[in-house]
Design an enzyme around this catalytic site. Sequence first.
Site, PDB file in Angstrom:
ATOM      1  N   GLU A 111      16.198 -11.733  47.719  1.00 27.85           N
ATOM      2  CA  GLU A 111      15.079 -10.436  46.960  1.00 27.85           C
ATOM      3  C   GLU A 111      15.004  -8.967  47.247  1.00 27.85           C
ATOM      4  OE1 GLU A 111      11.654  -8.157  48.609  1.00 27.85           O
ATOM      5  OE2 GLU A 111      13.600  -8.039  49.687  1.00 27.85           O
ATOM      6  N   ASP A 143      18.421 -12.394  52.860  1.00 27.86           N
ATOM      7  CA  ASP A 143      19.439 -11.561  52.391  1.00 27.86           C
ATOM      8  C   ASP A 143      18.819 -10.272  52.711  1.00 27.86           C
ATOM      9  OD1 ASP A 143      16.981 -12.134  50.413  1.00 27.86           O
ATOM     10  OD2 ASP A 143      18.378  -9.973  48.883  1.00 27.86           O
TER      11      ASP A 143
END
Length: 465
Positions: A152, A89
């Site tokens: 994250e 991400d």
Amino acid sequence: MGYDWQQAVTAHRDELLADLKAMLRIKSVRNERQATPDAPLGPGPQQALDHFLALGTRDGFKTKNVDGMAGHIEFGTGNETLGILGHVDVMPAGDGWSHAPFDPIIKDGKIYARGAMDDKGPSMAAYYGLKVVKESGLPVTKRVRFILGTDEESSWRGMKYYFAHMPAPDFGFSPDAEFPLINGEKGNVSLKLKFGGTNGGTVMLHQFTAGLRENMVPGNAKATVSGACLDEIEQAFSRFIKTAPVSGKATRTLDRLTLAVTGKAAHGMEPREGINAGTYLATFLKNYDFGGDAAHFITFIVNYLHEASRLEKFGAAFSDPVMGDLTMNAGLLNFTAGQTGSITLNFRYPQGIEPATIRTAIDRVTSQWDAVISVGEAMAPHYVALDDPLVTTLLGVYHRQTGTDAPAEVVGGGTYGRLMKRGVAFGALFPDCPNMMHQVDEYMPVEDIMKAAAIYAESIYELIK
């Protein structure tokens, strides 16, 4: 003569860059508003996870998708498992890019795109390090799991889900920080302050917005006001942006004035690396007659948050000799007239202080305005001893390949490394490269990616041989 890891990685240069560009084209920003059972954190992270796992399948690794929340690429066998923890991400791109943030380009030896440095570039370097270890045919005695998280940059739901449903690695590293090595990370906790939405002065604050994520220094801010002296406010704003370290623009629409400020976004672990557009905008607005909650909102920002990342204005500055300063990032600043105001503060705290102490210090100030504080989930400080074989092995490889003797360090950033008891952060930002994580025009030098891949390859082999 030892195996030439650098030559092995160089042979894959074109393939590595092609795979990285494909990953960078995926807009993998977490968006749960678009979540589905097959994409629990939104379509972007799911597409990126699927794509990375497909690379592993293509290259002959075992792969596993863990309910769309995370996944792993596996190599080798043994009683111990080395974990390599990356993430697919990325942060929202924000405004002001010179190039399309999800259309990667290589210019002047640098690859530009959101995620180039955080964390698709380093993760791809680590993956190719693992790939060349596999291709080397050298004997290994341990298993490797390259584990990919999907959020994250927010709450770590994906990786926490993985650790709750899969065996934890025995030791490992996260390629999501900087070289030479990070063996300690500060604790991480966020506090959200909620104000009312009233006004009451001769100038009314309709809207105030700044920030994209709590762990980013806001690079942009905007406020809309109405009431007395709008011509005077517009002229004063023009003078303000000529002297402050920000740029800005005023836009007049009927009886309202919108003020936009651009500062410098940066990673929230060290707010001094950025210029907080939101707090600077508040310092300008403080000169005008706002009332009610709008006045409290602006006053709090100016008096306690502006250029005050060490909590000194709360009388709560704290520093640990090993882990350094307690820091505060004013990451999200929002106010909507007639509804609510909110401020989200992200703290990176060293050993020796607890989140409850931080909250007490903030509450002593905000209680005068009846602001409500809510505390997010805290991650405790994490530390791996300097003499741990994991640390000495990784540092040894880095020193051999770079010809330096730089020591390990402790940082304010939080990486997946802390999820393992014997976990560290290892690269891929080199000391002589600007930190472009979370910033506009994020990039990573191509040669740094190649150097990192060779360091990862040798490191992985040394840890599992």
